[in-house]
Scaffold this active site. Structure first.
Site, mmCIF file in Angstrom:
data_model
loop_
_atom_site.group_PDB
_atom_site.id
_atom_site.type_symbol
_atom_site.label_atom_id
_atom_site.label_comp_id
_atom_site.label_asym_id
_atom_site.label_seq_id
_atom_site.Cartn_x
_atom_site.Cartn_y
_atom_site.Cartn_z
ATOM 1 N N GLU A 365 0.846 -1.216 0.000
ATOM 2 C CA GLU A 365 0.000 0.000 0.000
ATOM 3 C C GLU A 365 0.877 1.261 0.000
ATOM 4 O O GLU A 365 0.550 2.271 0.620
ATOM 5 C CB GLU A 365 -1.017 -0.044 1.137
ATOM 6 C CG GLU A 365 -1.890 -1.288 0.974
ATOM 7 C CD GLU A 365 -3.231 -1.266 1.655
ATOM 8 O OE1 GLU A 365 -3.701 -0.179 2.015
ATOM 9 O OE2 GLU A 365 -3.815 -2.354 1.793
HETATM 10 C C1 LIG Z 1 2.699 -9.346 0.276
HETATM 11 C C2 LIG Z 1 2.269 -8.293 -0.679
HETATM 12 C C3 LIG Z 1 0.914 -7.985 -0.819
HETATM 13 C C4 LIG Z 1 0.485 -7.037 -1.756
HETATM 14 N N1 LIG Z 1 -0.862 -6.848 -1.982
HETATM 15 C C5 LIG Z 1 -1.259 -6.072 -3.046
HETATM 16 C C6 LIG Z 1 -2.643 -6.019 -3.429
HETATM 17 O O1 LIG Z 1 -3.521 -6.637 -2.799
HETATM 18 N N2 LIG Z 1 -2.972 -5.277 -4.526
HETATM 19 C C7 LIG Z 1 -2.050 -4.594 -5.261
HETATM 20 O O2 LIG Z 1 -2.408 -3.953 -6.248
HETATM 21 N N3 LIG Z 1 -0.719 -4.632 -4.911
HETATM 22 C C8 LIG Z 1 -0.312 -5.361 -3.837
HETATM 23 N N4 LIG Z 1 1.021 -5.428 -3.499
HETATM 24 C C9 LIG Z 1 1.998 -4.668 -4.259
HETATM 25 C C10 LIG Z 1 2.668 -3.551 -3.453
HETATM 26 O O3 LIG Z 1 1.780 -2.496 -3.239
HETATM 27 C C11 LIG Z 1 3.942 -3.170 -4.200
HETATM 28 O O4 LIG Z 1 4.866 -4.237 -4.031
HETATM 29 C C12 LIG Z 1 4.537 -1.853 -3.688
HETATM 30 O O5 LIG Z 1 3.712 -0.766 -4.018
HETATM 31 C C13 LIG Z 1 5.939 -1.604 -4.262
HETATM 32 O O6 LIG Z 1 5.988 -1.836 -5.631
HETATM 33 P P1 LIG Z 1 7.149 -2.793 -6.246
HETATM 34 O O7 LIG Z 1 7.159 -4.020 -5.429
HETATM 35 O O8 LIG Z 1 6.930 -2.917 -7.690
HETATM 36 O O9 LIG Z 1 8.494 -2.002 -5.943
HETATM 37 P P2 LIG Z 1 9.166 -0.876 -6.871
HETATM 38 O O10 LIG Z 1 8.162 0.161 -7.216
HETATM 39 O O11 LIG Z 1 9.910 -1.524 -7.977
HETATM 40 O O12 LIG Z 1 10.212 -0.228 -5.860
HETATM 41 C C14 LIG Z 1 11.485 -0.807 -5.526
HETATM 42 C C15 LIG Z 1 12.194 0.134 -4.557
HETATM 43 O O13 LIG Z 1 12.395 1.408 -5.199
HETATM 44 C C16 LIG Z 1 11.829 2.442 -4.413
HETATM 45 N N5 LIG Z 1 11.326 3.500 -5.278
HETATM 46 C C17 LIG Z 1 10.456 3.378 -6.326
HETATM 47 N N6 LIG Z 1 10.228 4.594 -6.877
HETATM 48 C C18 LIG Z 1 10.968 5.489 -6.172
HETATM 49 C C19 LIG Z 1 11.158 6.912 -6.242
HETATM 50 N N7 LIG Z 1 10.507 7.660 -7.149
HETATM 51 N N8 LIG Z 1 11.992 7.499 -5.357
HETATM 52 C C20 LIG Z 1 12.626 6.760 -4.423
HETATM 53 N N9 LIG Z 1 12.496 5.414 -4.291
HETATM 54 C C21 LIG Z 1 11.666 4.792 -5.152
HETATM 55 C C22 LIG Z 1 10.725 1.778 -3.620
HETATM 56 O O14 LIG Z 1 10.374 2.525 -2.470
HETATM 57 C C23 LIG Z 1 11.372 0.431 -3.298
HETATM 58 O O15 LIG Z 1 12.209 0.567 -2.193
HETATM 59 C C24 LIG Z 1 1.450 -6.336 -2.530
HETATM 60 C C25 LIG Z 1 2.816 -6.636 -2.351
HETATM 61 C C26 LIG Z 1 3.228 -7.594 -1.478
HETATM 62 C C27 LIG Z 1 4.695 -7.918 -1.375
#
Ligand SMILES: Cc1cc2nc3c(=O)[nH]c(=O)nc-3n(C[C@H](O)[C@H](O)[C@H](O)COP(=O)(O)OP(=O)(O)OC[C@H]3O[C@@H](n4cnc5c(N)ncnc54)[C@H](O)[C@@H]3O)c2cc1C
Length: 381
Positions: A365
């Site tokens: 989230e």
């Molecule tokens: C167990 C679990 C349950 C989940 N449940 C749901 C769900 O029900 N529905 C749903 O839609 N999603 C869900 N998610 C997805 C979750 O919301 C995303 O994993 C989260 O938003 C981060 O996206 P990402 O994993 O693609 O990381 P990325 O966006 O690839 O980020 C990787 C790293 O880069 C950092 N980063 C990215 N952009 C920037 C920036 N501009 N400046 C600085 N740092 C940055 C991030 O903070 C992170 O540390 C779930 C994830 C997990 C692991």
């Protein structure tokens, strides 16, 4: 001015949630973590008791309580099992909230009522393999075809999707415009042809929650299942996750308090050098600091909840409470393992599970980095 005392109704609800968590969830938590499966009888009990519609009006089958009461539920269940916390949170605070606010009369009767009164469970799918923090990068498409839309795409990490009846899916209705200006929200139902759900994705923590990939291949969705206005879905996504963060903050507070409660019990009994671990000043100072941080995190959660109930602009309060509480949960569960030594690391005690579970509150989230962007954006605007 936000008051920090609970009303009589809120105290009664808190006791009900606490008793249920202790008596019904605690005995199952370890097994659910080990098997990576949610106990469906437990799910049914919570549905019947109204845990899935706490903050929704009685006219729609809900409990008619406020957001603060909902956070009390999140804290109490997460004290013993964070997987249960996220199962309730994803259902109750995201898609249901959007349907209540933006749904048509048909959608409220056909989808929202059974979700609120506990007949059905929902998930919400925004994240994709190449669209996480940048949700505008989604590729799933919804193409209008007469009185239907045809959906194609892949969603990842979708909590509750393993047993959901209703799937809230974000898709592009205008590819050229992109995610911010061309995204829409649809309600899909389990069993629709072309809607596939994978097995539970293996994870570090909240292992009992059902977190799967959702694939759509030519899924035919009636146009009346479009929620709100076409191409205005990005705003809905931001609103849903903005509100959901209050629940995640409460989940983090619950995990931290649950771990600290275990440590207080343990260190008063465990002896080394002829004294209890609790009698060492290091333990006492750590416990004092931990409880102070948890209380501070809880007040941030309550402030965000109250601001939402008062219809104030709560987005940055929600981001702050999630940012702070999730950091506190990770620090505290780590320190709790340390205070219990080898037994803290052992799977016989729940603290190692809580340490693993705490980490996700800094990621889903919206990551902690995304929370900092929201808070800074508000301060510096
Ligand atoms: C167990 C679990 C349950 C989940 N449940 C749901 C769900 O029900 N529905 C749903 O839609 N999603 C869900 N998610 C997805 C979750 O919301 C995303 O994993 C989260 O938003 C981060 O996206 P990402 O994993 O693609 O990381 P990325 O966006 O690839 O980020 C990787 C790293 O880069 C950092 N980063 C990215 N952009 C920037 C920036 N501009 N400046 C600085 N740092 C940055 C991030 O903070 C992170 O540390 C779930 C994830 C997990 C692991």
């Amino acid at each position: 001015m936000v008051e920090f005392t609970l009303t009589k109704e809120q105290q009664l609800a808190q006791k009900l949630f606490r008793d249920f968590a202790e008596n019904e969830i605690r005995p199952l938590a370890r097994e659910m973590d080990e098997t990576e499966e949610y106990n469906m009888e437990l799910l049914e009990k919570m549905k019947k008791l109204g845990f899935f519609g706490i903050q929704y009006p009685k006219e729609l089958g809900g409990e008619g309580a406020d957001t603060l009461t909902y956070t009390l539920c999140m804290e109490e269940v997460s004290k013993v099992d964070a997987s249960t916390g996220i199962t309730i949170s994803v259902h109750a605070s995201l898609g249901c909230m959007l349907l209540e606010k933006y749904g048509t009369e048909y959608q409220k009767e056909a989808f929202l009522r059974p979700l609120i009164d506990g007949r059905k469970v929902s998930c919400i799918a925004l994240t994709e393999p190449s669209a996480g923090t940048d949700a505008s990068a989604i590729k799933t498409t919804a193409v209008r075809d007469g009185d239907h839309y045809i959906l194609n795409g892949q969603k990842v990490f979708i909590t509750n999707s393993g047993f959901a009846d209703i799937f809230f899916i974000f898709a592009l209705t205008d590819r050229a415009a992109g995610g911010v200006k061309g995204m829409s929200l649809f309600v899909l139902e389990k069993g629709m042809s072309g809607l596939e759900v994978s097995k539970n994705i293996p994870r570090m923590g909240i292992r009992a929650a059902q977190n799967c990939e959702v694939t759509m291949i030519d899924v035919k969705v009636p146009a009346e299942n479009l929620v709100g206005v076409e191409n205005k879905g990005y705003k809905l996504a931001m609103e849903a996750f903005g509100s959901g963060r209050i629940g995640i903050g409460a989940q983090a507070v619950g995990i931290a308090q649950g771990a600290l409660n275990e440590v207080i019990k343990y260190t008063k009994e465990r002896k080394q050098f002829g004294k209890t671990i609790a009698s060492f000043q290091n333990t006492q100072f750590k416990i004092a600091e931990m409880q102070t941080k948890i209380d501070a995190a809880r007040f941030l959660v309550w402030r965000a909840a109250k601001a939402k109930d008062n219809h104030e602009d709560y987005a940055s309060y929600a981001a702050m409470c999630k940012l702070f509480a999730s950091d506190v949960a990770v620090q505290i569960t780590r320190d709790c393992v340390q205070l219990m030594g080898g037994y803290g690391y052992s799977r016989e005690y729940p603290v190692e599970r809580m340490y693993r579970d705490a980490k996700i509150t800094e990621i889903y989230e919206g990551t902690s980095e995304a929370m900092r962007m929201i808070v800074a954006g508000k301060i510096l605007k």
